[in-house]
Design a protein around this motif. Structure first.
Motif, PDB file in Angstrom:
ATOM      1  N   ARG A  54       0.840  -1.211   0.000  1.00  0.00           N
ATOM      2  CA  ARG A  54       0.000   0.000   0.000  1.00  0.00           C
ATOM      3  C   ARG A  54       0.872   1.257   0.000  1.00  0.00           C
ATOM      4  O   ARG A  54       0.608   2.222  -0.717  1.00  0.00           O
ATOM      5  CB  ARG A  54      -0.935   0.017   1.216  1.00  0.00           C
ATOM      6  N   ARG A 142     -15.996  13.439   3.271  1.00  0.00           N
ATOM      7  CA  ARG A 142     -15.479  12.781   2.074  1.00  0.00           C
ATOM      8  C   ARG A 142     -16.365  13.172   0.887  1.00  0.00           C
ATOM      9  O   ARG A 142     -17.549  13.448   1.070  1.00  0.00           O
ATOM     10  CB  ARG A 142     -15.533  11.249   2.213  1.00  0.00           C
ATOM     11  N   LYS A 152      -2.970   6.890   2.373  1.00  0.00           N
ATOM     12  CA  LYS A 152      -2.784   7.169   3.809  1.00  0.00           C
ATOM     13  C   LYS A 152      -1.744   8.279   3.950  1.00  0.00           C
ATOM     14  O   LYS A 152      -0.575   8.018   4.251  1.00  0.00           O
ATOM     15  CB  LYS A 152      -2.363   5.869   4.509  1.00  0.00           C
ATOM     16  N   TYR A 156      -3.918  14.578   8.287  1.00  0.00           N
ATOM     17  CA  TYR A 156      -4.875  13.807   9.077  1.00  0.00           C
ATOM     18  C   TYR A 156      -5.983  14.675   9.669  1.00  0.00           C
ATOM     19  O   TYR A 156      -6.716  14.259  10.557  1.00  0.00           O
ATOM     20  CB  TYR A 156      -4.092  13.067  10.178  1.00  0.00           C
ATOM     21  N   GLU A 183     -16.567   5.685   5.945  1.00  0.00           N
ATOM     22  CA  GLU A 183     -15.749   4.896   6.878  1.00  0.00           C
ATOM     23  C   GLU A 183     -15.856   5.555   8.232  1.00  0.00           C
ATOM     24  O   GLU A 183     -16.666   6.461   8.427  1.00  0.00           O
ATOM     25  CB  GLU A 183     -14.287   4.827   6.387  1.00  0.00           C
ATOM     26  N   ALA A 184     -15.009   5.153   9.178  1.00  0.00           N
ATOM     27  CA  ALA A 184     -14.934   5.842  10.462  1.00  0.00           C
ATOM     28  C   ALA A 184     -13.672   6.708  10.448  1.00  0.00           C
ATOM     29  O   ALA A 184     -12.935   6.719   9.461  1.00  0.00           O
ATOM     30  CB  ALA A 184     -14.927   4.828  11.589  1.00  0.00           C
ATOM     31  N   ALA A 185     -13.417   7.438  11.534  1.00  0.00           N
ATOM     32  CA  ALA A 185     -12.303   8.403  11.502  1.00  0.00           C
ATOM     33  C   ALA A 185     -10.950   7.717  11.340  1.00  0.00           C
ATOM     34  O   ALA A 185     -10.051   8.257  10.686  1.00  0.00           O
ATOM     35  CB  ALA A 185     -12.304   9.256  12.760  1.00  0.00           C
ATOM     36  N   SER A 187     -10.869   4.023  10.991  1.00  0.00           N
ATOM     37  CA  SER A 187     -11.122   2.603  10.706  1.00  0.00           C
ATOM     38  C   SER A 187     -12.137   2.483   9.574  1.00  0.00           C
ATOM     39  O   SER A 187     -12.815   3.444   9.231  1.00  0.00           O
ATOM     40  CB  SER A 187     -11.632   1.884  11.963  1.00  0.00           C
ATOM     41  N   ASN A 188     -12.214   1.293   9.004  1.00  0.00           N
ATOM     42  CA  ASN A 188     -13.212   1.008   7.970  1.00  0.00           C
ATOM     43  C   ASN A 188     -14.468   0.427   8.611  1.00  0.00           C
ATOM     44  O   ASN A 188     -14.432  -0.094   9.729  1.00  0.00           O
ATOM     45  CB  ASN A 188     -12.636   0.047   6.928  1.00  0.00           C
ATOM     46  N   LEU A 207     -10.449   4.620   3.041  1.00  0.00           N
ATOM     47  CA  LEU A 207      -9.062   4.185   2.872  1.00  0.00           C
ATOM     48  C   LEU A 207      -9.058   2.689   2.544  1.00  0.00           C
ATOM     49  O   LEU A 207      -9.829   1.940   3.148  1.00  0.00           O
ATOM     50  CB  LEU A 207      -8.285   4.439   4.179  1.00  0.00           C
ATOM     51  N   GLY A 209      -8.073  -0.041   3.662  1.00  0.00           N
ATOM     52  CA  GLY A 209      -7.463  -0.528   4.904  1.00  0.00           C
ATOM     53  C   GLY A 209      -6.883  -1.921   4.732  1.00  0.00           C
ATOM     54  O   GLY A 209      -7.452  -2.764   4.032  1.00  0.00           O
ATOM     55  N   ILE A 210      -5.773  -2.143   5.400  1.00  0.00           N
ATOM     56  CA  ILE A 210      -5.155  -3.475   5.403  1.00  0.00           C
ATOM     57  C   ILE A 210      -6.093  -4.457   6.111  1.00  0.00           C
ATOM     58  O   ILE A 210      -6.279  -5.595   5.662  1.00  0.00           O
ATOM     59  CB  ILE A 210      -3.781  -3.402   6.137  1.00  0.00           C
ATOM     60  N   ALA A 211      -6.699  -3.991   7.197  1.00  0.00           N
ATOM     61  CA  ALA A 211      -7.633  -4.850   7.937  1.00  0.00           C
ATOM     62  C   ALA A 211      -8.896  -5.097   7.091  1.00  0.00           C
ATOM     63  O   ALA A 211      -9.446  -6.199   7.088  1.00  0.00           O
ATOM     64  CB  ALA A 211      -7.988  -4.210   9.271  1.00  0.00           C
ATOM     65  N   ARG A 212      -9.334  -4.075   6.367  1.00  0.00           N
ATOM     66  CA  ARG A 212     -10.507  -4.214   5.479  1.00  0.00           C
ATOM     67  C   ARG A 212     -10.244  -5.310   4.455  1.00  0.00           C
ATOM     68  O   ARG A 212     -11.063  -6.194   4.219  1.00  0.00           O
ATOM     69  CB  ARG A 212     -10.761  -2.869   4.789  1.00  0.00           C
ATOM     70  N   ASN A 246      -9.456  -1.903  11.820  1.00  0.00           N
ATOM     71  CA  ASN A 246      -8.155  -1.345  11.430  1.00  0.00           C
ATOM     72  C   ASN A 246      -7.081  -2.267  11.969  1.00  0.00           C
ATOM     73  O   ASN A 246      -7.381  -3.225  12.705  1.00  0.00           O
ATOM     74  CB  ASN A 246      -7.989   0.144  11.782  1.00  0.00           C
ATOM     75  N   SER A 247      -5.830  -1.980  11.638  1.00  0.00           N
ATOM     76  CA  SER A 247      -4.756  -2.908  11.992  1.00  0.00           C
ATOM     77  C   SER A 247      -4.606  -3.060  13.493  1.00  0.00           C
ATOM     78  O   SER A 247      -4.126  -4.092  13.959  1.00  0.00           O
ATOM     79  CB  SER A 247      -3.435  -2.414  11.399  1.00  0.00           C
TER      80      SER A 247
HETATM   81  C1  PLP Z   1      -9.192   7.044   7.829  1.00  0.00           C
HETATM   82  C2  PLP Z   1      -8.806   5.611   8.047  1.00  0.00           C
HETATM   83  N1  PLP Z   1      -9.558   4.640   7.519  1.00  0.00           N
HETATM   84  C3  PLP Z   1      -9.251   3.342   7.695  1.00  0.00           C
HETATM   85  C4  PLP Z   1      -8.152   2.957   8.450  1.00  0.00           C
HETATM   86  C5  PLP Z   1      -7.820   1.488   8.620  1.00  0.00           C
HETATM   87  O1  PLP Z   1      -6.620   1.182   7.982  1.00  0.00           O
HETATM   88  P1  PLP Z   1      -5.803  -0.147   8.286  1.00  0.00           P
HETATM   89  O2  PLP Z   1      -6.769  -1.271   8.216  1.00  0.00           O
HETATM   90  O3  PLP Z   1      -4.794  -0.193   7.223  1.00  0.00           O
HETATM   91  O4  PLP Z   1      -5.221   0.003   9.665  1.00  0.00           O
HETATM   92  C6  PLP Z   1      -7.341   3.939   9.021  1.00  0.00           C
HETATM   93  C7  PLP Z   1      -6.181   3.548   9.818  1.00  0.00           C
HETATM   94  O5  PLP Z   1      -5.614   4.317  10.542  1.00  0.00           O
HETATM   95  C8  PLP Z   1      -7.673   5.296   8.814  1.00  0.00           C
HETATM   96  O6  PLP Z   1      -6.922   6.267   9.335  1.00  0.00           O
END
Ligand code: PLP
Length: 296
Positions: A54, A142, A152, A156, A183-185, A187-188, A207, A209-212, A246-247
């Motif tokens: 990413r 957004r 990313k 911020y 999404e959330a602030a 996290s997804n 975003l 997200g890696i976790a997404r 999120n991660s």
């Molecule tokens: C705005 C936003 N969305 C989603 C995520 C989740 O990303 P990830 O799953 O890569 O941690 C983050 C992580 O900080 C974020 O800042």
């Protein structure tokens, strides 16, 4: 382990108080950079390849120098030095020290890299178990189809503003100018309706997200259909269950929205299944979930 927290600036390890950045640093002046937040289990960076890929994609998109994979090894080393074996690492990469010229392709800057580690947020296990309440904001943060939102970057402020504008303990849920969920602030967002898993599509400004990405794969492996959609908050209010990813928080239940419970307000079975599958994936990839080293 010593008491002073260590960080790595441009590949060199310093005590936190000793490291300095130039006033012409473009990350500071313009937010001209990208970052990754990575979860560490037993001193090992989880999903390092996904984070690297990413970050590399974003570096290419922004014409930044590509990140060196060694940054992830440094993050692991720092986590051990700082006693953050089961913690989080942040890798920041900026265009470096060159206030001018503004045009990035003409800047002669050499990148700045910073690696830091920290402990997990307090109360993480409890929120993963009990869930968190969500709150939409009275304004959109957004727009649909803007490519920069899918990176990313170290800009911020939208997330900081969102966090400021919800009551303490609640998670901001971000909508687009078109009124769709994004999404959330930090996290997804996911929700479940009749055994199908839904998440806002990336074109909603979420975003990647890696976790997404991981949760979508884990759901597909468990034969759960996943749909990436454009939906308003009524879809979330009518869901059978919902969660955030999120991660760091992995899979954390979302139990209410704007004071209204989602279903019964209790974390649902698919949320619990995905938490379990995440845990198994960590054990498979890392060889354990946490380690005795974490008690150092
Ligand atoms: C705005 C936003 N969305 C989603 C995520 C989740 O990303 P990830 O799953 O890569 O941690 C983050 C992580 O900080 C974020 O800042």
């Amino acid at each position: 382990m010593g008491c002073a927290v260590k960080i790595a600036l441009d590949g060199e390890i310093f005590e936190l108080e000793e490291a300095t950045l130039a006033v012409s640093e473009r990350g500071f002046l313009y937010g001209d950079g990208i970052f990754e937040t990575i979860r560490l289990y037993g001193g090992r960076a989880f999903g390092a390849e996904r984070h690297l890929s990413r970050m590399t994609r974003s570096a290419k998109f922004l014409s930044l120098p590509e990140p060196n994979p060694d940054l992830f090894t440094i993050a692991e080393e720092l986590s051990r030095l700082n006693g953050h074996h089961d913690g989080a690492a942040r890798i920041t990469l900026t265009r470096g020290n060159a206030a001018a010229p503004l045009r990035p392709d003409q800047s002669a800057a050499k990148p700045t890299t910073l690696v830091t580690t920290r402990a997990l947020p307090p109360g993480l296990e409890a929120t993963q178990h009990d869930g968190v309440p969500g709150r939409t904001l009275p304004y959109p943060l957004r727009a649909e189809g803007l490519a920069l939102q899918n990176h990313k970057t170290i800009n911020y402020l939208p997330s900081l503003l969102a966090l400021r504008d919800v009551p303490a303990g609640e998670t901001p849920i971000i909508e687009t100018t078109g009124g769709n969920l994004s999404e959330a602030a930090t996290s997804n967002l996911f929700w479940v309706k009749e055994r199908t898993l839904y998440t806002p599509s990336l074109s909603m400004g979420a975003l990647p997200g890696i976790a997404r990405e991981l949760v979508i794969e884990l759901a597909a492996e468990a034969s759960v259909e996943v749909c990436e959609v454009a939906k308003t908050k009524s879809a979330l209010l009518n869901a059978d269950e919902a969660f955030l990813t999120n991660s760091i928080i992995e899979v954390t239940p979302l139990t209410s929205l704007d004071g209204e419970e989602i279903a019964t307000g209790v974390p649902g079975p698919l949320t619990r299944l995905l938490q379990e599958l995440w845990h198994k994936k960590v054990v498979k990839d890392i060889g354990g979930y946490g380690s005795p080293g974490s008690k150092d």
